[in-house]
Design a protein around this motif. Sequence first.
Motif, PDB file in Angstrom:
ATOM      1  N   UNK A 103       0.817  -1.198   0.000  1.00  0.00           N
ATOM      2  CA  UNK A 103       0.000   0.000   0.000  1.00  0.00           C
ATOM      3  C   UNK A 103       0.858   1.258   0.000  1.00  0.00           C
ATOM      4  N   UNK A 104       0.465   2.219   0.831  1.00  0.00           N
ATOM      5  CA  UNK A 104       1.246   3.447   0.955  1.00  0.00           C
ATOM      6  C   UNK A 104       2.256   3.365   2.082  1.00  0.00           C
ATOM      7  N   UNK A 105       2.279   2.211   2.788  1.00  0.00           N
ATOM      8  CA  UNK A 105       3.156   2.080   3.938  1.00  0.00           C
ATOM      9  C   UNK A 105       4.613   1.859   3.557  1.00  0.00           C
ATOM     10  N   UNK A 106       4.843   1.014   2.550  1.00  0.00           N
ATOM     11  CA  UNK A 106       6.216   0.597   2.322  1.00  0.00           C
ATOM     12  C   UNK A 106       6.402  -0.003   0.946  1.00  0.00           C
ATOM     13  N   UNK A 107       7.510   0.323   0.306  1.00  0.00           N
ATOM     14  CA  UNK A 107       7.964  -0.408  -0.870  1.00  0.00           C
ATOM     15  C   UNK A 107       9.444  -0.710  -0.680  1.00  0.00           C
ATOM     16  N   UNK A 108       9.832  -1.942  -1.009  1.00  0.00           N
ATOM     17  CA  UNK A 108      11.202  -2.398  -0.754  1.00  0.00           C
ATOM     18  C   UNK A 108      11.698  -3.252  -1.913  1.00  0.00           C
ATOM     19  N   UNK A 109      13.013  -3.334  -2.017  1.00  0.00           N
ATOM     20  CA  UNK A 109      13.676  -4.264  -2.917  1.00  0.00           C
ATOM     21  C   UNK A 109      14.580  -5.154  -2.082  1.00  0.00           C
ATOM     22  N   UNK A 110      14.642  -6.422  -2.418  1.00  0.00           N
ATOM     23  CA  UNK A 110      15.476  -7.363  -1.674  1.00  0.00           C
ATOM     24  C   UNK A 110      16.319  -8.173  -2.645  1.00  0.00           C
ATOM     25  N   UNK A 111      17.547  -8.482  -2.229  1.00  0.00           N
ATOM     26  CA  UNK A 111      18.464  -9.234  -3.075  1.00  0.00           C
ATOM     27  C   UNK A 111      19.354 -10.091  -2.188  1.00  0.00           C
ATOM     28  N   UNK A 112      19.491 -11.375  -2.514  1.00  0.00           N
ATOM     29  CA  UNK A 112      20.341 -12.246  -1.710  1.00  0.00           C
ATOM     30  C   UNK A 112      20.100 -13.706  -2.039  1.00  0.00           C
ATOM     31  N   UNK A 113      20.301 -14.573  -1.056  1.00  0.00           N
ATOM     32  CA  UNK A 113      20.119 -16.010  -1.240  1.00  0.00           C
ATOM     33  C   UNK A 113      19.452 -16.588  -0.008  1.00  0.00           C
ATOM     34  N   UNK A 114      18.520 -17.512  -0.228  1.00  0.00           N
ATOM     35  CA  UNK A 114      17.803 -18.157   0.861  1.00  0.00           C
ATOM     36  C   UNK A 114      17.841 -19.668   0.693  1.00  0.00           C
ATOM     37  N   UNK A 115      17.880 -20.374   1.837  1.00  0.00           N
ATOM     38  CA  UNK A 115      17.809 -21.832   1.843  1.00  0.00           C
ATOM     39  C   UNK A 115      16.618 -22.278   2.668  1.00  0.00           C
ATOM     40  N   UNK A 116      16.033 -23.438   2.312  1.00  0.00           N
ATOM     41  CA  UNK A 116      14.856 -23.938   3.032  1.00  0.00           C
ATOM     42  C   UNK A 116      14.953 -25.440   3.290  1.00  0.00           C
ATOM     43  N   UNK A 117      16.139 -26.018   3.183  1.00  0.00           N
ATOM     44  CA  UNK A 117      16.293 -27.447   3.401  1.00  0.00           C
ATOM     45  C   UNK A 117      16.097 -27.853   4.850  1.00  0.00           C
TER      46      UNK A 117
END
Length: 284
Positions: A70-84
């Motif tokens: 909405x009008x609260x927040x806009x973000x960009x994210x970059x990286x690596x994630x694991x879920x094992x």
Amino acid sequence: MKCTGGRRVALAAAVAATLAGCTSCTSSGSSQEPDGDRGASPVSRTALRSAERSTDRAESARVRSTTVMGTELSIEADGALGWGDGLTGALTITYTGGTTAEAMRRLGITSMQARYLSDAYYARMGDAFAEKAGGKHWIKYAYDDLEALGGGGANLADQLRNTTPNQSVKLLLDSEDVRKVGEETVDGQATTHYSGTVAVADVADAELRKQLQHAGVTTETVDIWVNDQDLLVKKVEKGRTANGELTQTAHYSDYGVKVSAERPPAGDTEDFRELLEKQGGSTS
């Protein structure tokens, strides 16, 4: 001037919501209205089940995403994630707009590092924040502490520990109108585009259903692009939650990449729970 305890608590709560937003998949709406038959295709479901299994088995990937709340927040994210073995990894999060971003910029914060470990996640707020918050750069959010807070805290813990790229595929498998949109090139790869609308009450995964319902979502549409290795290349989710309109686009690459996230030094870390106790407050 020192940042007051109350302002630190408010900011820490805002960061918690930001970190959950980077990985969560709560939404409704559609990135586009596909042409063609809206009926469920057995071929599509077979392909989606294969994509869900392949993406799950990969256990890690590089991620870059944009999220608008909405009008609260806009973000960009970059990286690596694991879920094992639970959610692990690290992201760099950049604030690009919204009222929360403006408040953080006033504290000298335009981006932060996020580290996800099996028992907690950490946010590095930077030197400007440390100068105003007792000299510590990191905030620790233990999942057990968030659950103990109840309400939104428990929901944040669920979001962070249960969100992986294959969740979008799981959602489409619960859609009554999932369909194949067509063949498209995404990030230089040949992909198949699928889309569907999901009624949250029909979501089979109990934890995911609870997460969506807590966010105030009743329906959502999900668009995904799957490559010839049955791996998710892109997802787009758009919709309305209790906090307003949410749109998230995520791109996935380098499946199976080695993921690591070191626990920050204890002496440079502020514990969110202790911060709340000092103020006698909660995030509920």
